[in-house]
Design a protein around this motif. Sequence first.
Motif, PDB file in Angstrom:
ATOM      1  N   ALA A 134       0.879  -1.178   0.000  1.00 14.52           N
ATOM      2  CA  ALA A 134       0.000   0.000   0.000  1.00 14.52           C
ATOM      3  C   ALA A 134       0.909   1.219   0.000  1.00 14.52           C
ATOM      4  N   PRO A 135       0.370   2.401  -0.323  1.00 16.69           N
ATOM      5  CA  PRO A 135       1.228   3.591  -0.301  1.00 16.69           C
ATOM      6  C   PRO A 135       1.598   4.022   1.127  1.00 16.69           C
ATOM      7  N   PHE A 136       1.047   3.297   2.108  1.00 20.08           N
ATOM      8  CA  PHE A 136       1.347   3.606   3.505  1.00 20.08           C
ATOM      9  C   PHE A 136       1.678   2.313   4.241  1.00 20.08           C
ATOM     10  N   THR A 137       2.368   2.445   5.369  1.00 19.97           N
ATOM     11  CA  THR A 137       2.759   1.265   6.141  1.00 19.97           C
ATOM     12  C   THR A 137       1.837   1.042   7.331  1.00 19.97           C
ATOM     13  N   TYR A 138       1.353   2.149   7.949  1.00 19.79           N
ATOM     14  CA  TYR A 138       0.453   2.030   9.098  1.00 19.79           C
ATOM     15  C   TYR A 138      -0.725   2.976   8.907  1.00 19.79           C
ATOM     16  N   TRP A 139      -1.827   2.648   9.583  1.00 20.09           N
ATOM     17  CA  TRP A 139      -3.049   3.423   9.383  1.00 20.09           C
ATOM     18  C   TRP A 139      -3.901   3.362  10.643  1.00 20.09           C
ATOM     19  N   TRP A 140      -4.184   4.557  11.185  1.00 19.07           N
ATOM     20  CA  TRP A 140      -5.090   4.664  12.321  1.00 19.07           C
ATOM     21  C   TRP A 140      -6.217   5.602  11.908  1.00 19.07           C
ATOM     22  N   ASP A 141      -7.451   5.246  12.239  1.00 23.07           N
ATOM     23  CA  ASP A 141      -8.574   6.141  11.987  1.00 23.07           C
ATOM     24  C   ASP A 141      -9.058   6.700  13.318  1.00 23.07           C
ATOM     25  N   ILE A 142      -9.421   7.956  13.307  1.00 22.83           N
ATOM     26  CA  ILE A 142     -10.037   8.550  14.498  1.00 22.83           C
ATOM     27  C   ILE A 142     -11.475   8.882  14.138  1.00 22.83           C
ATOM     28  N   VAL A 143     -12.408   8.365  14.935  1.00 19.71           N
ATOM     29  CA  VAL A 143     -13.822   8.591  14.625  1.00 19.71           C
ATOM     30  C   VAL A 143     -14.261   9.927  15.242  1.00 19.71           C
ATOM     31  N   PRO A 144     -15.140  10.671  14.513  1.00 18.31           N
ATOM     32  CA  PRO A 144     -15.511  12.018  14.950  1.00 18.31           C
ATOM     33  C   PRO A 144     -16.044  12.077  16.376  1.00 18.31           C
ATOM     34  N   ASN A 145     -16.880  11.116  16.807  1.00 18.83           N
ATOM     35  CA  ASN A 145     -17.458  11.253  18.155  1.00 18.83           C
ATOM     36  C   ASN A 145     -16.408  11.091  19.247  1.00 18.83           C
ATOM     37  N   PHE A 146     -15.229  10.633  18.859  1.00 20.55           N
ATOM     38  CA  PHE A 146     -14.153  10.474  19.825  1.00 20.55           C
ATOM     39  C   PHE A 146     -13.592  11.827  20.275  1.00 20.55           C
TER      40      PHE A 146
END
Length: 223
Positions: A134-146
């Motif tokens: 992938a074009p990235f090695t790591y991926w974290w998502d932050i959800v809006p309600n957080f």
Amino acid sequence: MEPSEILDHVRQLIADHSAGDPDKWFYANRFVFARLQLDERKTKSGVKKRLFAAKAACYRCSQPFEVKKGVNLHRLDQSRGYYDGNCVLMHPHCHEEHHAENAARESATDTEVIPPANGSKGTLVKKSKVYDDAPFTYWWDIVPNFTNKLDQYEAVEFFCKDTQLRCRVSIEELKPFLTEDRQTSRGDGNWGIKVNNGHEDELAFEPAPGGKTKWEYLPVTWT
Ligand SMILES: [Zn+2]
């Protein structure tokens, strides 16, 4: 011998070999690093070759591949390695969609809280597996309600599950990146934070679709 002991051993060998000479250290370290990576790439290209030979179609959309270039190899069980039986092929966009679907679920479960201590607030640990091809090695998502809960914490630690390395970002540093105009189209408008290839010492904040915002980079230290 455990993997961490193997690493310590190799580090010691390189230190002995270079005996304080930074040029020698750089060359030996780079030599070992590059060749170990090459070993992994060779394993992957072998699996890929055999899947193409067996006329495998895209795992997600079931369409055949018109060109071999750019086709992604994906491990069905991400805790296991690259070998026949644990790998499938996907179009790059299918691969991205596949991981995007899982990202919301993963981001919900792959968190851990280090409780407050000595008058300081707690730390939130967000964990990412390693992404290959992938074009990235790591991926974290932050959800809006957080974002309502951000102030309960002092910092967020972004953790890489494969290397066990983490970087710490204070809530103050993080907040300016979590703006409405930077929300992606994933989930409830999750913010995407990645380590992009070629930007290993930075957290990359994904722009919103549509091109109104750009990638933003925050220098970090992995420990
Ligand atoms: Zn596909």
